[in-house]
Scaffold this motif. Structure first.
Motif, PDB file in Angstrom:
ATOM      1  N   VAL A 536      10.746 -25.315  -2.391  1.00 49.89           N
ATOM      2  CA  VAL A 536      11.326 -24.237  -1.574  1.00 49.89           C
ATOM      3  C   VAL A 536      10.874 -22.879  -2.112  1.00 49.89           C
ATOM      4  N   ARG A 537      10.899 -22.736  -3.444  1.00 50.25           N
ATOM      5  CA  ARG A 537      10.458 -21.458  -4.030  1.00 50.25           C
ATOM      6  C   ARG A 537       8.993 -21.178  -3.705  1.00 50.25           C
ATOM      7  N   LEU A 538       8.147 -22.228  -3.736  1.00 50.15           N
ATOM      8  CA  LEU A 538       6.730 -22.042  -3.397  1.00 50.15           C
ATOM      9  C   LEU A 538       6.564 -21.585  -1.944  1.00 50.15           C
ATOM     10  N   ILE A 539       7.345 -22.200  -1.030  1.00 47.09           N
ATOM     11  CA  ILE A 539       7.240 -21.804   0.388  1.00 47.09           C
ATOM     12  C   ILE A 539       7.672 -20.350   0.566  1.00 47.09           C
ATOM     13  N   THR A 540       8.775 -19.955  -0.097  1.00 51.81           N
ATOM     14  CA  THR A 540       9.255 -18.562   0.000  1.00 51.81           C
ATOM     15  C   THR A 540       8.215 -17.585  -0.535  1.00 51.81           C
ATOM     16  N   ALA A 541       7.626 -17.908  -1.702  1.00 51.97           N
ATOM     17  CA  ALA A 541       6.606 -17.023  -2.274  1.00 51.97           C
ATOM     18  C   ALA A 541       5.388 -16.938  -1.375  1.00 51.97           C
ATOM     19  N   GLY A 542       4.996 -18.061  -0.733  1.00 47.11           N
ATOM     20  CA  GLY A 542       3.837 -18.055   0.175  1.00 47.11           C
ATOM     21  C   GLY A 542       4.091 -17.172   1.387  1.00 47.11           C
ATOM     22  N   ARG A 543       5.321 -17.244   1.921  1.00 45.41           N
ATOM     23  CA  ARG A 543       5.627 -16.395   3.089  1.00 45.41           C
ATOM     24  C   ARG A 543       5.609 -14.915   2.719  1.00 45.41           C
ATOM     25  N   GLU A 544       6.106 -14.595   1.511  1.00 46.43           N
ATOM     26  CA  GLU A 544       6.061 -13.193   1.071  1.00 46.43           C
ATOM     27  C   GLU A 544       4.625 -12.727   0.915  1.00 46.43           C
ATOM     28  N   ARG A 545       3.767 -13.560   0.337  1.00 43.23           N
ATOM     29  CA  ARG A 545       2.355 -13.188   0.165  1.00 43.23           C
ATOM     30  C   ARG A 545       1.676 -13.025   1.523  1.00 43.23           C
ATOM     31  N   LEU A 546       2.011 -13.889   2.501  1.00 39.94           N
ATOM     32  CA  LEU A 546       1.395 -13.784   3.829  1.00 39.94           C
ATOM     33  C   LEU A 546       1.804 -12.476   4.504  1.00 39.94           C
ATOM     34  N   GLY A 547       3.065 -12.082   4.333  1.00 37.24           N
ATOM     35  CA  GLY A 547       3.492 -10.810   4.920  1.00 37.24           C
ATOM     36  C   GLY A 547       2.761  -9.635   4.318  1.00 37.24           C
ATOM     37  N   TYR A 548       2.579  -9.690   3.002  1.00 41.11           N
ATOM     38  CA  TYR A 548       1.861  -8.592   2.344  1.00 41.11           C
ATOM     39  C   TYR A 548       0.424  -8.507   2.854  1.00 41.11           C
ATOM     40  N   LEU A 549      -0.250  -9.666   2.997  1.00 37.92           N
ATOM     41  CA  LEU A 549      -1.642  -9.666   3.468  1.00 37.92           C
ATOM     42  C   LEU A 549      -1.748  -9.124   4.878  1.00 37.92           C
ATOM     43  N   GLU A 550      -0.830  -9.539   5.765  1.00 35.08           N
ATOM     44  CA  GLU A 550      -0.895  -9.064   7.157  1.00 35.08           C
ATOM     45  C   GLU A 550      -0.699  -7.558   7.221  1.00 35.08           C
ATOM     46  N   GLN A 551       0.239  -7.041   6.415  1.00 36.45           N
ATOM     47  CA  GLN A 551       0.460  -5.583   6.393  1.00 36.45           C
ATOM     48  C   GLN A 551      -0.748  -4.849   5.841  1.00 36.45           C
ATOM     49  N   SER A 552      -1.358  -5.411   4.769  1.00 33.93           N
ATOM     50  CA  SER A 552      -2.525  -4.755   4.153  1.00 33.93           C
ATOM     51  C   SER A 552      -3.701  -4.733   5.114  1.00 33.93           C
ATOM     52  N   LEU A 553      -3.935  -5.820   5.852  1.00 34.73           N
ATOM     53  CA  LEU A 553      -5.068  -5.880   6.783  1.00 34.73           C
ATOM     54  C   LEU A 553      -4.860  -4.942   7.974  1.00 34.73           C
ATOM     55  N   SER A 554      -3.630  -4.782   8.410  1.00 32.26           N
ATOM     56  CA  SER A 554      -3.377  -3.912   9.570  1.00 32.26           C
ATOM     57  C   SER A 554      -3.608  -2.446   9.241  1.00 32.26           C
ATOM     58  N   SER A 555      -3.418  -2.061   7.954  1.00 31.22           N
ATOM     59  CA  SER A 555      -3.593  -0.656   7.563  1.00 31.22           C
ATOM     60  C   SER A 555      -4.959  -0.347   6.991  1.00 31.22           C
ATOM     61  N   ALA A 556      -5.791  -1.367   6.736  1.00 26.68           N
ATOM     62  CA  ALA A 556      -7.100  -1.137   6.107  1.00 26.68           C
ATOM     63  C   ALA A 556      -8.114  -0.722   7.152  1.00 26.68           C
ATOM     64  N   ALA A 557      -8.997   0.252   6.763  1.00 26.05           N
ATOM     65  CA  ALA A 557     -10.069   0.736   7.644  1.00 26.05           C
ATOM     66  C   ALA A 557     -11.365   0.049   7.232  1.00 26.05           C
ATOM     67  N   MET A 558     -12.095  -0.490   8.191  1.00 28.44           N
ATOM     68  CA  MET A 558     -13.350  -1.204   7.909  1.00 28.44           C
ATOM     69  C   MET A 558     -14.447  -0.189   7.608  1.00 28.44           C
ATOM     70  N   PRO A 559     -15.128  -0.287   6.431  1.00 30.64           N
ATOM     71  CA  PRO A 559     -16.199   0.670   6.104  1.00 30.64           C
ATOM     72  C   PRO A 559     -17.414   0.457   6.998  1.00 30.64           C
ATOM     73  N   ALA A 560     -18.314   1.456   6.950  1.00 29.65           N
ATOM     74  CA  ALA A 560     -19.542   1.378   7.736  1.00 29.65           C
ATOM     75  C   ALA A 560     -20.386   0.205   7.241  1.00 29.65           C
ATOM     76  N   PRO A 561     -21.114  -0.433   8.178  1.00 33.22           N
ATOM     77  CA  PRO A 561     -21.953  -1.576   7.749  1.00 33.22           C
ATOM     78  C   PRO A 561     -22.922  -1.166   6.651  1.00 33.22           C
ATOM     79  N   THR A 562     -23.150  -2.033   5.716  1.00 33.19           N
ATOM     80  CA  THR A 562     -24.075  -1.788   4.592  1.00 33.19           C
ATOM     81  C   THR A 562     -24.713  -3.119   4.211  1.00 33.19           C
ATOM     82  N   VAL A 563     -25.500  -3.141   3.142  1.00 33.66           N
ATOM     83  CA  VAL A 563     -26.149  -4.382   2.675  1.00 33.66           C
ATOM     84  C   VAL A 563     -25.071  -5.281   2.052  1.00 33.66           C
TER      85      VAL A 563
END
Length: 874
Positions: A536-563
């Motif tokens: 149960v603790r592992l599932i709770t920690a996984g859901r918290e990590r997933l929320g953090y990732l979704e929030q981080s991806l929604s606020s991140a700006a994609m840099p200009a294409p490069t090599v």
């Protein structure tokens, strides 16, 4: 006697049955490496023939590492044309049988027949001992004991003697035994068994020895008296001469003359030491002046060399300054390229981190679904476990209780069988329509009734019969049956069941529930190894990590294409490496420039120092040259004076003169001491001579000589008697030896037959117990060499012992006795020539006897003309 087939099972190394068949009448060769079971075969044969089948002292016969074994041996052999079979089983089920033709013997009768046939003594209890082995102890050689013969022959001598044509007992029944006994008795009164005097003879010899010692002492004292008289005369003459010549005075005068010469020599030595010290001082001054001159010349040379080095450093420094300017510009360009490549790598790393977070989010959603499914399944298993544990705790039937119930049921069945087997049987055949009553049961028709206890039989219109079983044991069995049934009923009640079938059904249900519980526990452990709470603790920690990732991806700006990141990293590393190389080149040039500046400063300072030294020493140089010339002249004069003094000291060496003075002084002291000691010795001798003259030594010596002559006459008389008795005893023993040789002739002939093959010209002397005593061999010009059997080397003793065993077998064979020869790893200590001779001997003996030869050296026996049987084990 010939063994044709050997079967053995559970014997030492052989757990599975081992069969050796088709054994021939002559030589049978068994080979194999160590630890494969050759000695186990020998042990099985020895146990079958020699050990009592009921003996508990044969534990070594059982299979190694296995408990509750029952070693078994079966031997098919032939004796006097009869086929014989011997079977024995030990330890577990103990049996013994011997079949000889149509006759079959078992147990101790079979063992007694074997002991009589083979010629040995059965052990009263325990395992058979060496002294009981008899003929097998001689003919069956155990591994490592081929050289041991004396004890084996002593244990079998009665059997061997009985095989000779005439009985050896003839030695003890001659008419001269009475004379021999008298001679022995009288000789024992004068001599011990070791040949030493005893009784009156010994006392007389002791008295003679004491008297001779006293006479020797008296003669010594007389001789000492005469020597002291002679010594006193010599001492008086020498003492008178010393008083006239006084040799110590002359020696002291010589010592004083040498002391005067020593004083002169010591003065010369002191002058020489002074000159040597002066010469050392002059040489030190000359060496100092030479060093000053050398330093002046070296300073001029060093100043010229430093001037050349300064010119070279100036030229090199100008070239380095020009190279440094170009290197500084190249370093600035390389640094700018590196900064640009580093910014490009940072943009590529940022893009890769965004892609990694996106993939982690996808993987995390899948993992959370799988963990949730495992959690639901584990929680369901835990619920079943709680219910099963509650039901199992409510039951009163355990594994121990079920076992007790089954044992009681089995005892009841067994007791019922014994009861029915022992009960009185009543067979009945009633006419149609007729019925009788046995107890409370009504029976008709035809059948059988078991009566295990008193019972009444009612016959209508006739009366009542009362029958009781004839055996008292039936009552006990019936009572035991009731007791067992009552105990079974009590235990069924304790387990809350009414019958055994119901108990069996309940126990089966308990076992099914326990098995299901074990499966559920296994499933819980597999689904959640650390427990459902941890999952149960592992599932709770996984859901918290997933929320953090979704929030981080929604606020991140994609840099200009490069090599790609790898290309960007490679470009940054190449730019960094180029910048580092340019920096290192610049630092090296700057270091070289600083080194040149430092070197020029050091050269300038050193050049100034050398110029100053030249200026200081130039005015003193002519003065140093003149001082060196004067010092050379003074050293020459000093060496001339030293040579003159050394020549004088070579004629008068102070050390030798001191030794002479000491020698003369000590000699004078010794001469005076000797003079005083001579006077004291003269006084002591005069006193001793006065005392010795009054003791009558000459008269005492005459009395002792008379007494000695009388005792010696008595001793000679007894010596003549002893010699006569010894001579008579020797004649009697010679006659006995002649008779012994006659009786031993058949055995001696067989021994000589084998000796000719072993060592031509050898002769082996046998003892009264038919054992080898001494061997005689021809040694060419050296004559006959004799040695006792025990003095032979280990290998030779083993070879002679083997041919003696073969000779015993020949004698037994001629007397109609069975012979079987077993050789376990023999002749391992024989050289090539002796081994070849022993092979010829064994090949000859195999024409008359069956020989079982076991060896781990197959290559040594490959030329025996028989195939080798390879022994192995499973």
């Amino acid at each position: 006697m010939q063994i044709e087939r050997l079967e053995m099972e559970q014997v030492r190394r052989f757990r599975e049955p081992l069969i050796l068949e088709n054994l021939g009448p002559g030589l049978n060769l068994f080979t194999g490496p160590n630890e494969v079971g050759k000695s186990s075969i020998v042990r099985a044969i020895r146990a079958a023939f020699l050990e009592r089948y009921r003996s508990s002292k044969v534990e070594d016969l059982g299979t190694w590492g296995v408990h509750n074994v029952a070693p078994a041996v079966k031997i098919h052999f032939r004796w006097n044309g009869q086929a014989c079979i011997l079977e024995k089983q030990f330890l577990g089920k103990k049996t013994c049988s011997l079949k000889m033709g149509d006759e079959t013997l078992t147990g101790e009768d079979a063992e007694d027949r074997l002991a009589q046939l083979l010629g040995f003594t059965l052990a009263a209890k325990g395992g058979i001992r060496d002294e009981q082995l008899g003929v097998p102890g001689v003919l069956w050689i155990e591994q490592g004991r081929g050289h041991e013969l004396e004890d084996a022959v002593r244990a079998s001598v009665d059997h061997l003697r009985s095989a000779l044509p005439q009985s050896m007992e003839a030695l003890g029944s001659r008419h001269g035994d009475a004379v021999a006994g008298t001679v022995t008795r009288q000789l024992s009164e004068l001599l011990t068994a070791g040949g030493k005097p005893r009784g009156d003879y010994s006392a007389l010899l002791s008295a003679i020895a004491v008297l001779q010692n006293d006479m020797a002492e008296t003669r010594g004292r007389i001789a000492s008296y005469r020597e002291q008289v002679d010594e006193l005369g010599l001492l008086r003459a020498a003492h008178h001469q010393d008083i006239q010549n006084k040799p110590w005075a002359q020696l002291r005068a010589q010592a004083e003359a040498v002391q005067h010469r020593l004083k002169t020599a010591l003065e010369c030595a002191a002058q020489l030491k002074t000159l040597e010290n002066e010469l050392g001082r002059l040489r030190s001054q000359a060496e100092l002046l030479a060093n000053h001159q050398k330093q002046h010349k070296m300073a001029e040379e060093e100043a010229a060399r430093i001037a050349l080095e300064l010119e070279r450093c100036k030229t090199t420094a100008e070239a380095v300054d020009a190279r440094i300017e170009g290197l500084r510009e190249a370093d600035r360009v390389a640094k700018a390229a590196w900064e640009m490549a580093r910014e490009q790598e940072q943009r590529a790393r940022q893009m890769q981190e965004i892609h990694a977070q996106q993939q982690e989010a996808v993987d995390l959603r899948a993992s959370l679904g799988e963990k949730q499914a495992r959690l639901d399944q584990a929680q369901a298993c835990e619920s079943r476990l709680v219910a099963a544990d509650a039901w199992l705790k409510s039951q009163n039937l355990s594994a121990e209780g079920m076992t007790a119930l089954r044992e009681l049921e089995q005892q009841i069945r067994e007791n019922q069988i014994r009861l029915e087997r022992s009960a009185t049987k009543m067979h009945y055949r009633l006419d149609p329509g007729i019925q009788i009553h046995i107890g409370s049961a009504a029976i008709d028709g035809e059948g059988e009734w078991s009566i295990s206890k008193p019972v009444q039989i009612h016959i209508p219109k006739i009366g009542t019969l009362e029958l009781s079983p004839g055996e008292e044991a039936l009552s006990d069995l019936d009572q035991r049956q009731e007791s067992l049934q009552h105990e079974l009923a009590m235990k069924l009640a304790e387990s809350h069941v009414k019958s055994m079938p119901e108990a069996e059904r309940l126990w089966a249900a308990i076992q099914r529930e326990q098995a299901q519980s074990e499966q559920d526990r296994f499933m819980v452990k597999s689904l959640a190894p650390e427990g459902t709470e941890a999952l149960v603790r592992l599932i709770t920690a996984g859901r918290e990590r997933l929320g953090y990732l979704e929030q981080s991806l929604s606020s991140a700006a994609m840099p200009a294409p490069t090599v790609s990141l790898d290309d960007a990293r490679e470009g940054r590393e190449m730019a960094e490496q180029h910048w580092r190389l340019q920096t290192e080149l610049l630092h090296a040039a700057e270091t070289e420039q600083a080194g040149l500046v430092t070197e020029m400063q050091m050269l300038q300072a050193n050049h100034a120092k050398q110029q100053a030294l030249i200026g200081e020493t130039a005015p003193l140089f002519p003065q140093w040259m003149e001082s060196s010339r004067l010092l050379d002249t003074q050293q020459g004069d000093n060496l001339l004076q030293q040579n003159r003094l050394r020549e004088q000291l070579s004629r008068e060496d102070p050390e030798m003169l001191q030794q002479d003075a000491d020698r003369y002084t000590k000699s004078a002291e010794i001469a005076e001491t000797r003079h005083r000691e001579r006077a004291e010795r003269m006084g002591r001798l005069e006193a001793q001579l006065e005392t010795s003259g009054a003791q009558g030594l000459e008269e005492r010596l005459a009395e002792q000589e008379t007494d000695l002559a009388a005792k010696e006459r008595r001793a000679r008389h007894l010596k003549i008697r002893v010699d006569g008795l010894l001579l008579l005893s020797g004649l009697i023993e010679g006659h006995r030896d002649a008779l012994l040789q006659k009786l031993q002739a058949p055995l001696q002939a067989r021994v000589d037959h084998y000796l000719r093959l072993w060592s031509p010209g050898a002769r082996l002397q046998l003892g009264t117990d038919l054992e080898p005593v001494e061997i005689h061999r021809e040694r060419g010009l050296l004559g006959v060499e004799s040695a006792s059997f025990s003095a032979l080397s280990f290998g030779a003793r083993e070879q002679v012992a083997l041919l003696m065993r073969l000779a015993y077998a020949d004698v037994l064979k001629e007397a109609g006795r069975p012979t079987l020869i077993i050789l376990d790893d023999v002749l391992a200590h024989s050289d090539i020539m002796r081994l070849d001779a022993m092979k010829r001997i064994l090949n000859d003996a195999a024409k008359r006897h069956q020989i079982l030869l076991l060896t781990c050296h197959e290559e040594d026996w490959a030329d025996m003309g028989v195939p080798a049987r390879v022994v192995g084990y499973k």
